[in-house]
Scaffold this motif. Structure first.
Motif, mmCIF file in Angstrom:
data_model
loop_
_atom_site.group_PDB
_atom_site.id
_atom_site.type_symbol
_atom_site.label_atom_id
_atom_site.label_comp_id
_atom_site.label_asym_id
_atom_site.label_seq_id
_atom_site.Cartn_x
_atom_site.Cartn_y
_atom_site.Cartn_z
ATOM 1 N N CYS A 16 48.082 9.146 5.993
ATOM 2 C CA CYS A 16 47.902 10.523 5.526
ATOM 3 C C CYS A 16 49.207 11.313 5.617
ATOM 4 O O CYS A 16 49.437 12.224 4.825
ATOM 5 N N VAL A 17 50.048 10.964 6.575
ATOM 6 C CA VAL A 17 51.273 11.719 6.826
ATOM 7 C C VAL A 17 52.168 11.789 5.588
ATOM 8 O O VAL A 17 52.516 12.891 5.140
ATOM 9 N N PRO A 18 52.564 10.663 4.980
ATOM 10 C CA PRO A 18 53.437 10.778 3.810
ATOM 11 C C PRO A 18 52.768 11.437 2.606
ATOM 12 O O PRO A 18 53.446 12.081 1.794
ATOM 13 N N ARG A 19 51.460 11.322 2.488
ATOM 14 C CA ARG A 19 50.756 11.985 1.375
ATOM 15 C C ARG A 19 50.885 13.501 1.489
ATOM 16 O O ARG A 19 51.153 14.188 0.502
ATOM 17 N N ILE A 20 50.698 14.008 2.698
ATOM 18 C CA ILE A 20 50.791 15.452 2.912
ATOM 19 C C ILE A 20 52.238 15.918 2.782
ATOM 20 O O ILE A 20 52.522 16.913 2.107
ATOM 21 N N GLU A 21 53.158 15.197 3.408
ATOM 22 C CA GLU A 21 54.565 15.596 3.353
ATOM 23 C C GLU A 21 55.096 15.573 1.921
ATOM 24 O O GLU A 21 55.838 16.462 1.517
ATOM 25 N N SER A 22 54.701 14.583 1.126
ATOM 26 C CA SER A 22 55.182 14.531 -0.257
ATOM 27 C C SER A 22 54.588 15.664 -1.090
ATOM 28 O O SER A 22 55.256 16.192 -1.993
ATOM 29 N N ALA A 23 53.361 16.066 -0.798
ATOM 30 C CA ALA A 23 52.753 17.191 -1.513
ATOM 31 C C ALA A 23 53.515 18.481 -1.236
ATOM 32 O O ALA A 23 53.734 19.295 -2.144
ATOM 33 N N ILE A 24 53.957 18.650 0.006
ATOM 34 C CA ILE A 24 54.717 19.836 0.393
ATOM 35 C C ILE A 24 56.090 19.829 -0.282
ATOM 36 O O ILE A 24 56.537 20.830 -0.829
ATOM 37 N N HIS A 25 56.742 18.675 -0.257
ATOM 38 C CA HIS A 25 58.075 18.557 -0.860
ATOM 39 C C HIS A 25 58.015 18.799 -2.366
ATOM 40 O O HIS A 25 58.934 19.387 -2.930
ATOM 41 N N ALA A 26 56.941 18.376 -3.006
ATOM 42 C CA ALA A 26 56.807 18.509 -4.456
ATOM 43 C C ALA A 26 56.797 19.963 -4.924
ATOM 44 O O ALA A 26 57.176 20.253 -6.063
ATOM 45 N N ILE A 27 56.391 20.875 -4.049
ATOM 46 C CA ILE A 27 56.366 22.289 -4.444
ATOM 47 C C ILE A 27 57.568 23.064 -3.910
ATOM 48 O O ILE A 27 57.635 24.282 -4.025
#
Length: 67
Positions: A16-27
């Motif tokens: 779950c960690v990289p999924r959440i972090e990548s969502a944050i980075h994408a915005i």
């Protein structure tokens, strides 16, 4: 840069960690998830990204943000 920590519910494994972090980075924000505590420390430019945008990005990945 503004900093905040938000509680995230629904993380049940470390993938779950990289999924959440990548969502944050994408915005356009930076984030570091603490899986054990169920939180994410975020840094963002308030002129470009709002906390509500960050919460929405996390929720779109299937997690709940606790205010």
């Amino acid at each position: 840069m503004k900093e905040a920590t938000v509680q995230v519910q629904g993380m049940n494994c470390r993938s779950c960690v990289p999924r959440i972090e990548s969502a944050i980075h994408a915005i356009g924000a930076e984030g570091h998830v603490n899986f054990e505590q169920g939180t994410i420390d975020i840094r963002f430019d308030e002129e470009k990204v709002q906390i509500s945008d960050i919460e929405e990005a996390i929720q779109k990945k299937g997690y709940n943000v606790v205010a």
